[in-house]
Design a protein around this motif. Structure first.
Motif, mmCIF file in Angstrom:
data_model
loop_
_atom_site.group_PDB
_atom_site.id
_atom_site.type_symbol
_atom_site.label_atom_id
_atom_site.label_comp_id
_atom_site.label_asym_id
_atom_site.label_seq_id
_atom_site.Cartn_x
_atom_site.Cartn_y
_atom_site.Cartn_z
ATOM 1 N N LEU A 157 -16.524 42.552 34.341
ATOM 2 C CA LEU A 157 -16.552 43.816 35.093
ATOM 3 C C LEU A 157 -15.129 44.352 35.309
ATOM 4 C CD1 LEU A 157 -19.283 42.943 37.744
ATOM 5 C CD2 LEU A 157 -19.438 44.782 36.083
ATOM 6 N N THR A 158 -14.166 43.433 35.454
ATOM 7 C CA THR A 158 -12.769 43.842 35.652
ATOM 8 C C THR A 158 -12.259 44.634 34.442
ATOM 9 O OG1 THR A 158 -12.476 41.765 36.815
ATOM 10 C CG2 THR A 158 -10.479 42.962 36.296
ATOM 11 N N PHE A 159 -12.731 44.245 33.263
ATOM 12 C CA PHE A 159 -12.218 44.868 32.041
ATOM 13 C C PHE A 159 -12.996 46.121 31.621
ATOM 14 C CE2 PHE A 159 -10.541 40.502 31.489
ATOM 15 C CZ PHE A 159 -9.204 40.834 31.382
ATOM 16 N N VAL A 160 -14.075 46.447 32.327
ATOM 17 C CA VAL A 160 -14.800 47.688 31.993
ATOM 18 C C VAL A 160 -14.016 48.859 32.577
ATOM 19 C CG1 VAL A 160 -16.936 48.993 32.280
ATOM 20 C CG2 VAL A 160 -17.034 46.523 31.988
ATOM 21 N N LYS A 161 -13.449 49.675 31.723
ATOM 22 C CA LYS A 161 -12.641 50.799 32.206
ATOM 23 C C LYS A 161 -13.175 52.142 31.722
ATOM 24 C CE LYS A 161 -9.825 48.365 34.502
ATOM 25 N NZ LYS A 161 -10.287 48.233 35.870
#
Lengths: 110, 171
Positions: free
Chosen positions: A74-78
């Motif tokens: 989720l951190t890398f979903v931009k």
């Protein structure tokens, strides 16, 4: 013998309003997660949209043991579709009720 | 344990988010500290963070009292510089948003570089501070996510937790 599935729930905040009840947006998020987690890990984690209490908060359910991996993904979903987005995990819990309570407390505070 | 973050954003934009994201405080570049470059070399009492891009500036900056941390950039620090950092006890700041907000192709390189830096710093016993240094709302992340990234960089459990508390001591 049928085993009871043990689930974990993740309360996630989005930096932009998104409507995950719209099938296209949900598919787009799940596609991104599958890409980041790897397809096998994604299917083992069995990530599902459990609830969306508001347009910037949603709750994901997943199998126990994959929380760390989903949090990182989720951190890398931009980007979702054409939208720039940031997803922040607020809390993890074993019951959806406690996350709904946590969300209610957050909205009362802000 | 209390966690702290540093963002490159206005204080008003992050104030309402800090408790929700699991931080005791999110410091802001500009108000709580500033990046030292050629334009603000004078000592004006403000806390400064120095980038490791120029060896000359780094060598001079490390001796100053107003410099509280060293931020990693394109260049990797030499063993001697890491030894100096260890001696004076100033932390090495790893900006996480550079990894999470990078494009897919850049992300791999940024991850590899950050992992190498963390490894070298741990070998030399240099304190590490993880901070998002987010420039946009999308790049801000929760303490839980920062701990996850710490794990990805080779900081496990208590070590990762310590890195999120370091900024509270120096700022």
């Amino acid at each position: 013998m049928i085993y009871r599935r043990k689930l974990r729930y993740l309360l996630v905040e989005s930096s932009m309003p998104i409507d995950l009840r719209n099938r296209g947006a949900e598919d787009s998020l799940m596609h991104e997660l599958a890409k980041l987690m790897g397809e096998l890990e994604y299917f083992r984690a069995n990530v599902r949209l459990a609830a969306q209490p508001s347009d910037t908060f949603f709750i994901l359910s997943l199998n126990r043991g994959y929380e760390q991996s989903l949090t990182l993904a989720l951190t890398f979903v931009k980007k979702l579709g054409e939208k720039q987005i940031g997803l922040r995990t607020i809390r993890t819990s074993g019951t959806i009720k406690s996350l709904k309570d946590a969300y209610a407390k957050l909205t009362r505070l802000s | 344990m209390a966690y702290f973050d540093l963002a490159a954003m206005q204080e008003s934009a992050v104030k309402s988010l800090e408790k929700r994201l699991g931080f005791k405080r999110i410091f802001c570049l500009g108000s709580d500290a500033e990046l030292m470059d050629n334009t603000n070399l004078q000592q004006d009492g403000r806390r400064k963070i120095i980038k490791d891009d120029s060896p000359e500036m780094l060598a001079g900056g490390l001796k100053r009292n107003d410099v509280v941390a060293v931020m990693t950039g394109e260049r990797s620090l030499s063993g001697k510089e890491l030894e100096t950092l260890k001696e004076i006890g100033k932390p090495l700041l790893i900006p996480i948003a550079r990894i999470t907000c990078a494009s897919e192709s850049e992300r791999k390189n940024e991850l590899r570089r950050a992992k190498g830096t963390v490894r070298e710093a741990m070998l030399h016993g240099v304190p590490i501070a993880l901070a998002s240094l987010a420039e946009r709302q999308e790049c801000l992340m929760s303490a839980q996510q920062m701990l996850g990234i710490g794990g990805l960089l080779g900081l496990e459990g208590a070590a990762a937790q310590r890195t999120l508390g370091v900024l509270g001591d120096v700022l």
